[in-house]
Scaffold this active site. Structure first.
Site, PDB file in Angstrom:
ATOM      1  CB  SER A 130      37.289 -14.383 -72.408  1.00 32.71           C
ATOM      2  OG  SER A 130      36.959 -13.151 -71.818  1.00 32.71           O
ATOM      3  CG  PHE A 184      49.436  -5.373 -61.005  1.00 34.14           C
ATOM      4  CD1 PHE A 184      50.467  -5.089 -61.889  1.00 34.14           C
ATOM      5  CD2 PHE A 184      48.200  -5.739 -61.510  1.00 34.14           C
ATOM      6  CE1 PHE A 184      50.263  -5.169 -63.254  1.00 34.14           C
ATOM      7  CE2 PHE A 184      47.983  -5.824 -62.874  1.00 34.14           C
ATOM      8  CZ  PHE A 184      49.021  -5.537 -63.746  1.00 34.14           C
ATOM      9  CG  HIS A 192      38.724 -10.777 -69.943  1.00 33.02           C
ATOM     10  ND1 HIS A 192      39.047 -11.672 -70.940  1.00 33.02           N
ATOM     11  CD2 HIS A 192      39.888 -10.133 -69.630  1.00 33.02           C
ATOM     12  CE1 HIS A 192      40.343 -11.570 -71.224  1.00 33.02           C
ATOM     13  NE2 HIS A 192      40.875 -10.651 -70.445  1.00 33.02           N
ATOM     14  CD  GLU A 248      44.554 -10.335 -69.897  1.00 34.17           C
ATOM     15  OE1 GLU A 248      43.451  -9.825 -70.223  1.00 34.17           O
ATOM     16  OE2 GLU A 248      45.483  -9.672 -69.412  1.00 34.17           O
ATOM     17  CG  ASP A 276      51.145   1.080 -69.806  1.00 33.96           C
ATOM     18  OD1 ASP A 276      50.753   2.192 -70.190  1.00 33.96           O
ATOM     19  OD2 ASP A 276      50.483   0.325 -69.070  1.00 33.96           O
TER      20      ASP A 276
HETATM   21  P1  FAD Z   1      44.349   3.974 -75.158  1.00 35.65           P
HETATM   22  O1  FAD Z   1      42.947   3.564 -75.372  1.00 35.65           O
HETATM   23  O2  FAD Z   1      45.124   4.422 -76.355  1.00 35.65           O
HETATM   24  O3  FAD Z   1      44.333   5.124 -74.045  1.00 35.65           O
HETATM   25  C1  FAD Z   1      45.516   5.512 -73.355  1.00 35.65           C
HETATM   26  C2  FAD Z   1      45.325   6.848 -72.656  1.00 35.65           C
HETATM   27  O4  FAD Z   1      45.312   7.889 -73.625  1.00 35.65           O
HETATM   28  C3  FAD Z   1      44.015   7.035 -71.889  1.00 35.65           C
HETATM   29  O5  FAD Z   1      44.281   7.868 -70.787  1.00 35.65           O
HETATM   30  C4  FAD Z   1      43.067   7.736 -72.872  1.00 35.65           C
HETATM   31  O6  FAD Z   1      42.128   8.549 -72.205  1.00 35.65           O
HETATM   32  C5  FAD Z   1      44.055   8.569 -73.690  1.00 35.65           C
HETATM   33  N1  FAD Z   1      43.728   8.567 -75.116  1.00 35.65           N
HETATM   34  C6  FAD Z   1      43.209   7.571 -75.855  1.00 35.65           C
HETATM   35  N2  FAD Z   1      43.115   7.917 -77.153  1.00 35.65           N
HETATM   36  C7  FAD Z   1      43.603   9.176 -77.230  1.00 35.65           C
HETATM   37  C8  FAD Z   1      43.771  10.070 -78.300  1.00 35.65           C
HETATM   38  N3  FAD Z   1      43.409   9.733 -79.561  1.00 35.65           N
HETATM   39  N4  FAD Z   1      44.308  11.308 -78.030  1.00 35.65           N
HETATM   40  C9  FAD Z   1      44.672  11.650 -76.764  1.00 35.65           C
HETATM   41  N5  FAD Z   1      44.514  10.817 -75.701  1.00 35.65           N
HETATM   42  C10 FAD Z   1      43.989   9.602 -75.933  1.00 35.65           C
HETATM   43  N6  FAD Z   1      49.306  -3.641 -71.382  1.00 35.65           N
HETATM   44  C11 FAD Z   1      50.317  -4.256 -72.007  1.00 35.65           C
HETATM   45  O7  FAD Z   1      51.440  -3.715 -72.066  1.00 35.65           O
HETATM   46  N7  FAD Z   1      50.150  -5.501 -72.576  1.00 35.65           N
HETATM   47  C12 FAD Z   1      48.966  -6.143 -72.566  1.00 35.65           C
HETATM   48  O8  FAD Z   1      48.832  -7.244 -73.099  1.00 35.65           O
HETATM   49  C13 FAD Z   1      47.858  -5.508 -71.900  1.00 35.65           C
HETATM   50  N8  FAD Z   1      46.625  -6.071 -71.868  1.00 35.65           N
HETATM   51  C14 FAD Z   1      45.570  -5.401 -71.302  1.00 35.65           C
HETATM   52  C15 FAD Z   1      44.288  -5.978 -71.332  1.00 35.65           C
HETATM   53  C16 FAD Z   1      43.195  -5.324 -70.784  1.00 35.65           C
HETATM   54  C17 FAD Z   1      41.834  -5.969 -70.837  1.00 35.65           C
HETATM   55  C18 FAD Z   1      43.382  -4.051 -70.162  1.00 35.65           C
HETATM   56  C19 FAD Z   1      42.222  -3.336 -69.551  1.00 35.65           C
HETATM   57  C20 FAD Z   1      44.643  -3.461 -70.142  1.00 35.65           C
HETATM   58  C21 FAD Z   1      45.739  -4.121 -70.711  1.00 35.65           C
HETATM   59  N9  FAD Z   1      47.020  -3.562 -70.723  1.00 35.65           N
HETATM   60  C22 FAD Z   1      48.078  -4.214 -71.327  1.00 35.65           C
HETATM   61  C23 FAD Z   1      47.270  -2.250 -70.099  1.00 35.65           C
HETATM   62  C24 FAD Z   1      47.171  -1.119 -71.140  1.00 35.65           C
HETATM   63  O9  FAD Z   1      48.079  -1.318 -72.179  1.00 35.65           O
HETATM   64  C25 FAD Z   1      47.481   0.180 -70.428  1.00 35.65           C
HETATM   65  O10 FAD Z   1      46.437   0.483 -69.539  1.00 35.65           O
HETATM   66  C26 FAD Z   1      47.792   1.351 -71.324  1.00 35.65           C
HETATM   67  O11 FAD Z   1      48.268   2.422 -70.497  1.00 35.65           O
HETATM   68  C27 FAD Z   1      46.619   1.891 -72.125  1.00 35.65           C
HETATM   69  O12 FAD Z   1      46.284   1.089 -73.176  1.00 35.65           O
HETATM   70  P2  FAD Z   1      44.896   1.361 -73.967  1.00 35.65           P
HETATM   71  O13 FAD Z   1      44.859   0.447 -75.108  1.00 35.65           O
HETATM   72  O14 FAD Z   1      43.784   1.377 -73.019  1.00 35.65           O
HETATM   73  O15 FAD Z   1      45.216   2.864 -74.462  1.00 35.65           O
END
Ligand code: FAD
Length: 280
Positions: free
Chosen positions: A7, A207, A256, A9, A100
């Protein structure tokens, strides 16, 4: 290797010229027969329209494409509106994230964890969307501990996610150990390694500091010693192709690619792996 699941991105470009380039890149990468393309999303809604316009336009043209999505500071109504728009455009896959807060938007309402977004999508759309979530073989920079990060990742699957895409990394052992730990925690869903080609080392190093991806010391020193950008690209291709080969030989279910909206860095790696583009 022709049945390799890959895939690609993209990020949403800011200019018309960037958009044209993206469409051309997408067409050329289509020749590698990807399972899907994805388009990132600026949490806080900074790219809400650009991401949605690109995704809906391409989806209506029959391209398998997934928007990244997060609540950012948006309310449920806005997110639901976007999801309905995606469903109407034929989109079948979403990359569900917490995201973020973009710099300069410190006052955006509290971020919503990805497991809550996954549960929200399942509640409103049942099984319509295949849901991808983010995974971190080197552990998310804000994670309280290794085990907590795995526990929260598992929570995303318990909420209804189907598969994972990882943050990029250059140490295959981090991925293999992580998968092992996931399996020990009862998480067996496929987790696809995220691959970042190396083209501009200064940008990559900056980055990587922000997103918590480790660049091996030897690689950093070697890259920093080069004066010619072509040398950086050459070693980058060698290192990342070897990484992909090791990952696939070790059982990774696919790859990916973070394409940076460019064809060559990704296509060169795929060619090195023996994956040839077909005529489209
Ligand atoms: P989560 O899974 O919600 O986790 C965030 C943090 O909180 C982690 O440290 C986790 O341990 C902790 N956590 C999770 N759930 C809970 C809970 N229920 N209670 C307490 N703590 C918890 N960023 C963007 O802005 N735009 C994008 O399009 C984008 N695409 C991405 C694509 C990929 C494949 C990856 C790997 C990252 C991408 N990111 C993107 C970055 C990502 O948004 C950041 O890394 C962000 O800080 C975390 O998102 P997440 O969905 O992993 O968060």
């Amino acid at each position: 290797m022709s049945d390799l699941r890959i895939s690609f991105e993209f990020f949403p470009p800011k200019t018309e010229e960037g958009r044209e380039k993206l469409y051309k890149t997408r067409e050329e990468l289509q020749a590698f027969d990807p399972a899907f393309f994805s388009v990132t999303y600026g949490a806080g809604g900074t790219t809400r329209d650009t991401t949605a316009n690109i995704v809906c336009g391409l989806s209506k043209d029959g391209v398998s494409i997934a928007p990244h999505l997060s609540f950012g500071g948006d309310n449920e109504e806005i997110v639901l509106g976007l999801l309905n728009r995606y469903k109407e455009a034929g989109v079948k896959r979403i990359v569900a994230l917490r995201g973020d807060v973009p710099s300069g938007m410190g006052s955006v309402a509290q971020l919503v964890y990805a497991n809550e977004l996954v549960a929200f999508i399942r509640r409103h759309f049942d099984d319509h969307f295949h849901l991808e979530v983010a995974a971190y073989p080197e552990i998310h920079p804000e994670a309280e501990s290794y085990d907590d990060d795995i526990r929260y990742l598992k929570g995303k699957f318990e909420a209804g996610a189907n598969s994972g895409l990882t943050q990029y990394f250059y140490n295959p052992d981090a991925y293999f150990y992580f998968i092992d730990q996931c399996q020990k925690a009862g998480l067996d869903a496929p987790i696809y390694p995220g691959i970042m080609p190396i083209t501009n080392f200064v940008n990559l190093a900056r980055f990587s500091r922000n997103c918590g991806a480790e660049i091996p010391r030897w690689l950093k020193y070697r890259m920093e010693s080069y004066r010619d950008p072509e040398d950086v690209k050459k070693l980058g291709l060698e290192v990342v192709s070897d990484l992909c080969e090791t990952l696939l030989e070790g059982g990774a279910p696919g790859l990916h690619f973070y394409t940076m909206n460019q064809v060559a860095p990704t296509a060169n790696i795929l060619n090195a792996l023996g994956v040839e583009p077909s005529a489209v």
